[in-house]
Design a protein around this motif. Structure first.
Motif, mmCIF file in Angstrom:
data_model
loop_
_atom_site.group_PDB
_atom_site.id
_atom_site.type_symbol
_atom_site.label_atom_id
_atom_site.label_comp_id
_atom_site.label_asym_id
_atom_site.label_seq_id
_atom_site.Cartn_x
_atom_site.Cartn_y
_atom_site.Cartn_z
ATOM 1 N N GLU A 15 0.842 -1.193 0.000
ATOM 2 C CA GLU A 15 0.000 0.000 0.000
ATOM 3 C C GLU A 15 0.880 1.247 0.000
ATOM 4 N N GLY A 16 0.479 2.226 -0.767
ATOM 5 C CA GLY A 16 1.247 3.457 -0.861
ATOM 6 C C GLY A 16 2.308 3.421 -1.937
ATOM 7 N N ASN A 17 2.586 2.244 -2.470
ATOM 8 C CA ASN A 17 3.536 2.103 -3.569
ATOM 9 C C ASN A 17 2.760 1.833 -4.849
ATOM 10 N N SER A 18 3.341 2.214 -5.952
ATOM 11 C CA SER A 18 2.676 1.983 -7.231
ATOM 12 C C SER A 18 3.658 1.370 -8.214
ATOM 13 N N ILE A 19 3.093 0.846 -9.289
ATOM 14 C CA ILE A 19 3.893 0.225 -10.331
ATOM 15 C C ILE A 19 3.398 0.741 -11.674
ATOM 16 N N PRO B 24 3.040 -0.665 -17.771
ATOM 17 C CA PRO B 24 3.790 -1.607 -18.613
ATOM 18 C C PRO B 24 4.588 -2.636 -17.811
ATOM 19 N N ARG B 25 5.107 -2.223 -16.675
ATOM 20 C CA ARG B 25 5.873 -3.153 -15.840
ATOM 21 C C ARG B 25 4.955 -4.223 -15.241
ATOM 22 N N LEU B 26 3.764 -3.806 -14.780
ATOM 23 C CA LEU B 26 2.786 -4.748 -14.245
ATOM 24 C C LEU B 26 2.337 -5.713 -15.341
ATOM 25 N N ARG B 27 2.087 -5.180 -16.524
ATOM 26 C CA ARG B 27 1.659 -5.999 -17.656
ATOM 27 C C ARG B 27 2.711 -7.063 -17.969
ATOM 28 N N LYS B 28 3.964 -6.648 -17.988
ATOM 29 C CA LYS B 28 5.046 -7.588 -18.277
ATOM 30 C C LYS B 28 5.188 -8.622 -17.156
ATOM 31 N N MET B 29 5.107 -8.174 -15.919
ATOM 32 C CA MET B 29 5.225 -9.058 -14.760
ATOM 33 C C MET B 29 4.162 -10.162 -14.802
ATOM 34 N N LEU B 30 2.954 -9.789 -15.211
ATOM 35 C CA LEU B 30 1.838 -10.731 -15.222
ATOM 36 C C LEU B 30 1.662 -11.432 -16.569
ATOM 37 N N ASP B 31 2.461 -11.030 -17.562
ATOM 38 C CA ASP B 31 2.379 -11.597 -18.907
ATOM 39 C C ASP B 31 0.948 -11.527 -19.448
ATOM 40 N N MET B 32 0.391 -10.314 -19.406
ATOM 41 C CA MET B 32 -0.972 -10.071 -19.884
ATOM 42 C C MET B 32 -0.918 -9.043 -21.004
ATOM 43 N N THR B 33 -1.915 -9.073 -21.869
ATOM 44 C CA THR B 33 -2.009 -8.032 -22.887
ATOM 45 C C THR B 33 -2.474 -6.744 -22.216
ATOM 46 N N ALA B 34 -2.214 -5.635 -22.843
ATOM 47 C CA ALA B 34 -2.630 -4.342 -22.292
ATOM 48 C C ALA B 34 -4.148 -4.281 -22.148
ATOM 49 N N GLY B 35 -4.856 -4.772 -23.155
ATOM 50 C CA GLY B 35 -6.322 -4.741 -23.115
ATOM 51 C C GLY B 35 -6.882 -5.605 -22.000
ATOM 52 N N THR C 286 -6.208 1.836 -7.496
ATOM 53 C CA THR C 286 -6.316 3.148 -8.132
ATOM 54 C C THR C 286 -5.324 3.199 -9.281
ATOM 55 N N GLN C 287 -5.686 3.988 -10.270
ATOM 56 C CA GLN C 287 -4.798 4.226 -11.402
ATOM 57 C C GLN C 287 -4.547 5.729 -11.460
ATOM 58 N N ASN C 288 -3.284 6.093 -11.507
ATOM 59 C CA ASN C 288 -2.900 7.490 -11.578
ATOM 60 C C ASN C 288 -2.278 7.737 -12.948
ATOM 61 N N LYS C 289 -2.952 8.528 -13.754
ATOM 62 C CA LYS C 289 -2.453 8.833 -15.095
ATOM 63 C C LYS C 289 -1.736 10.175 -15.047
ATOM 64 N N THR C 290 -0.545 10.199 -15.604
ATOM 65 C CA THR C 290 0.287 11.383 -15.562
ATOM 66 C C THR C 290 1.040 11.525 -16.884
ATOM 67 N N ILE C 291 1.772 12.606 -17.015
ATOM 68 C CA ILE C 291 2.616 12.820 -18.183
ATOM 69 C C ILE C 291 4.060 12.878 -17.701
ATOM 70 N N GLU C 292 4.894 12.069 -18.318
ATOM 71 C CA GLU C 292 6.323 12.091 -18.010
ATOM 72 C C GLU C 292 7.037 12.559 -19.266
ATOM 73 N N GLY C 293 7.537 13.765 -19.206
ATOM 74 C CA GLY C 293 8.082 14.380 -20.419
ATOM 75 C C GLY C 293 6.907 14.687 -21.339
ATOM 76 N N ARG C 294 6.852 14.014 -22.457
ATOM 77 C CA ARG C 294 5.718 14.155 -23.368
ATOM 78 C C ARG C 294 4.934 12.858 -23.509
ATOM 79 N N THR C 295 5.257 11.916 -22.650
ATOM 80 C CA THR C 295 4.657 10.594 -22.755
ATOM 81 C C THR C 295 3.668 10.353 -21.622
ATOM 82 N N PRO C 296 2.456 9.895 -21.952
ATOM 83 C CA PRO C 296 1.521 9.545 -20.875
ATOM 84 C C PRO C 296 2.002 8.299 -20.129
ATOM 85 N N ALA C 297 1.770 8.278 -18.842
ATOM 86 C CA ALA C 297 2.161 7.133 -18.012
ATOM 87 C C ALA C 297 1.038 6.843 -17.031
ATOM 88 N N THR C 298 0.822 5.564 -16.765
ATOM 89 C CA THR C 298 -0.195 5.136 -15.803
ATOM 90 C C THR C 298 0.488 4.319 -14.719
#
Length: 102
Positions: free
Chosen positions: A25-29, A32-43, A59-71
């Motif tokens: 709790e209080g940590n996030s991932i 893409p890293r979670l997707r790879k860890m679980l070997d699941m498709t993005a959809g 919870t999902q936190n959507k942000t912008i890192e540089g010019r790239t969206p990140a969740t």
């Protein structure tokens, strides 16, 4: 299903909530890293995260890192409590079945 939480009980969501619980709790991932860890498709991962989010387990936190969206995804207090309850019920169920065998 003996009171097992149907939101968590689906195999893919159980894998997701278990992984997020291990992160803590209080940590996030990053998604893409979670997707790879679980070997699941993005959809597929998105669909299961939406169900968990609707139940207020993640919870999902959507942000912008540089010019790239990140969740980033994290487990909530409610999610940790639901996972702990699910785990306890599942272990109890398995233990009672083991004791019932001759």
């Amino acid at each position: 299903m003996n009171g097992l939480d149907p939101v968590i009980h689906a195999e893919a969501r159980l894998r997701v909530i278990t992984a997020l619980n291990m992160i803590g709790e209080g940590n996030s991932i990053a998604f893409p890293r979670l997707r790879k860890m679980l070997d699941m498709t993005a959809g597929n991962l998105s669909t299961h995260l939406r169900k968990l989010e609707d139940a207020q387990y993640v919870t999902q936190n959507k942000t912008i890192e540089g010019r790239t969206p990140a969740t980033y995804v994290s487990i909530t207090t409610t999610g940790r409590a639901a996972f702990a309850s699910y785990r306890k019920q599942l272990l109890s169920l398995l233990d009672s079945e083991e004791k019932a065998q001759p």
